[in-house]
Enzyme design. Structure first.
Site, short mmCIF file in Angstrom:
data_model
loop_
_atom_site.label_atom_id
_atom_site.label_comp_id
_atom_site.label_asym_id
_atom_site.label_seq_id
_atom_site.Cartn_x
_atom_site.Cartn_y
_atom_site.Cartn_z
CG HIS A 50 -3.09 3.54 -5.56
ND1 HIS A 50 -4.05 3.43 -4.40
CD2 HIS A 50 -2.15 2.73 -5.19
CE1 HIS A 50 -3.66 2.56 -3.49
NE2 HIS A 50 -2.32 2.29 -4.06
CG HIS A 96 2.49 1.08 -4.00
ND1 HIS A 96 2.38 1.10 -2.79
CD2 HIS A 96 1.23 0.59 -4.36
CE1 HIS A 96 1.20 1.14 -2.17
NE2 HIS A 96 0.34 0.63 -3.41
CG ASN A 133 2.76 1.10 1.10
OD1 ASN A 133 3.14 1.93 0.23
ND2 ASN A 133 2.15 -0.25 1.08
CE LYS A 152 -3.86 3.87 1.02
NZ LYS A 152 -3.95 3.28 -0.49
CG HIS A 206 -6.26 -0.74 1.56
ND1 HIS A 206 -5.39 -1.09 0.71
CD2 HIS A 206 -6.98 -1.75 1.93
CE1 HIS A 206 -5.44 -2.63 0.35
NE2 HIS A 206 -6.33 -2.81 1.29
CG HIS A 233 -6.82 -0.09 -4.20
ND1 HIS A 233 -7.61 -0.50 -3.21
CD2 HIS A 233 -5.35 -0.17 -4.00
CE1 HIS A 233 -6.82 -0.30 -2.04
NE2 HIS A 233 -5.52 -0.19 -2.46
CG ASP A 263 -2.57 -0.96 -5.92
OD1 ASP A 263 -1.56 -0.44 -5.09
OD2 ASP A 263 -3.22 -1.85 -5.48
CG HIS A 294 5.87 -7.09 -3.64
ND1 HIS A 294 6.15 -6.49 -2.57
CD2 HIS A 294 4.69 -6.61 -3.99
CE1 HIS A 294 5.15 -5.86 -1.80
NE2 HIS A 294 4.32 -5.91 -2.80
CB ALA A 341 -0.65 -8.32 -1.64
C1 NCD Z 1 0.49 -2.63 -2.20
C2 NCD Z 1 2.17 -2.91 -1.88
O1 NCD Z 1 2.51 -3.56 -2.42
O2 NCD Z 1 2.46 -1.75 -1.37
N1 NCD Z 1 0.00 -4.07 -2.56
C3 NCD Z 1 -1.02 -4.37 -3.37
O3 NCD Z 1 -1.47 -5.72 -3.34
N2 NCD Z 1 -2.12 -3.45 -3.91
C4 NCD Z 1 -0.41 -2.22 -0.83
C5 NCD Z 1 -1.62 -1.75 -1.43
O4 NCD Z 1 -2.00 -0.76 -2.13
O5 NCD Z 1 -2.62 -2.49 -0.79
ZN ZN Z 2 -1.62 0.36 -3.34
#
Ligand code: NCD
Ligand code: ZN
Length: 344
Positions: free
Chosen positions: A13, A15, A41, A99, A136, A174, A247, A251, A263
């Site tokens: 998992h 990003h 996403n 997803k 999720h 997660h 995960d 950011h 988040a």
């Molecule tokens: C993830 C994101 O920033 O894309 N953020 C997170 O807090 N985990 C999205 C997600 O997996 O919920």
């Molecule tokens: Zn995630």
């Protein structure tokens, strides 16, 4: 023990984002991991086979030279998802999972599912071909306390959905609660759960006590200590129902440190050092390979990676506080403990 050689791990998992951010964060994962399930996403999300193929090509183009890292693509399930497009993408091995974001549950989830009856046909087709659904697992009802949203999701959405569509293969993404770990453990061969690095380390006090710490804010939000301990027990148990999905969610600091901040915890850089420390603390170093390298491929019906990594124990290893991106710095997750294991 001062040296540990394990099958190269995968991240089930992850990003990676796109553009400049992708270029900056991809080397952090590619350094240690063989493969990763790539979250869809983006804005706009990765919805069609064509979106996934184009995104895969951008990831491959951003890969460091000589890296053998393989992105495992996913589609973002919407109420408009086309069954034929999805089946064709799975058949050619372009996508490895789909997803499910309940609409509004987390970052960039506005196109997610509101009405589950609208995706039933897609899910039935996925059950037929054995394509995993990555979930999720949080309800979005504003009346449900944010710390209860995972447990309520299991009872009111996930369990009815699994009964409704027998044979659907589900990854609870997660997990953050004892209820999540218990449900995954008892769910049979078609159910598994990923656990992040940070949820093995922090509880909600780390976010909220002694001043608010935006860099520990992610979704699902970290829960009470008893839940963290349940996740530790699950991850270090050797039970194949549990495997690593970091995960890691970059950011920029500017976007984290806002009155309404994003988040996500960014753990790609130091995850393997943190995991080795955690598993050693729990006398379970012999279970690290299962969690990080073997249980995931088994669930996804793939071979484990053919090569290995070696972790060596020594003086505390330091990692940069942040990595630089063209959009600004991204803070690396601080586990607030010395890390003695490095990947050599
Ligand atoms: C993830 C994101 O920033 O894309 N953020 C997170 O807090 N985990 C999205 C997600 O997996 O919920
Ligand atoms: Zn995630």
């Amino acid at each position: 023990m001062t040296s540990l050689t394990i099958t190269r791990p995968d991240d089930w998992h992850l990003h990676l984002r796109d553009g400049d951010m992708l270029k900056a964060v991809l080397p952090e994962t590619a350094r240690h991991f063989g493969r990763a399930i790539i979250m869809p996403n983006l804005v706009p999300p990765v919805v069609t086979a064509r979106d996934a193929a184009e995104y895969r090509d951008r990831i491959m183009a951003a890969k460091p030279d000589n890296s053998k890292f393989q992105p495992l693509m996913t589609l973002y399930l919407t109420e408009e998802t086309d069954v034929r497009d999805l089946r064709a993408a799975a058949e050619i091995g372009l996508i490895h999972a789909v997803k499910l974001y309940p609409a509004g549950a987390t970052t960039n989830s506005a196109s997610g599912v509101k009405d589950f009856t609208k995706v039933k046909r897609v899910l039935e087709n996925m059950a037929q071909i054995g394509l995993p659904l990555c979930v999720h697992g949080e309800v979005t009802d504003p009346d449900v306390d944010i710390f209860d949203r995972e447990a309520v999701f299991i009872d009111t959405i996930l369990d009815p959905l699994r009964r409704d569509i027998p044979g659907l293969r589900v990854v609870m993404e997660h997990i953050t609660t004892k209820q999540g770990a218990d449900y995954a453990r008892e769910g049979g061969d078609d159910l598994a759960a990923t656990i992040t690095t940070h949820h093995l380390v922090i509880n909600r006090n780390h976010i909220l006590a002694g001043g608010i710490k935006p860099h520990y804010y992610c979704l699902p939000v970290a829960k009470r200590e008893e839940h963290r301990l349940a996740l530790r027990a699950a991850a270090t148990s050797g039970d194949p129902s549990f495997f690593l999905g970091t995960d890691s969610a970059p950011h920029t600091d500017a976007n984290k440190l806002l009155p309404c901040g994003c988040a996500g915890c960014f753990t790609a850089t130091n995850t393997m050092s943190i995991l080795a420390e955690v598993f050693e603390q729990d006398d379970a170093l012999d279970k690290l390979e299962g969690f990080a390298s073997l249980n995931g491929p088994k669930f996804y019906r793939m071979e484990p990676n053919a090569d290995t990594i070696t972790l060596t124990k020594g003086n505390p290893v330091t990692y940069p506080d942040h990595i630089a991106t063209d959009q600004g710095p991204v803070t690396v997750f601080d586990p607030q403990m010395p890390l003695h294991w490095r990947v050599t």
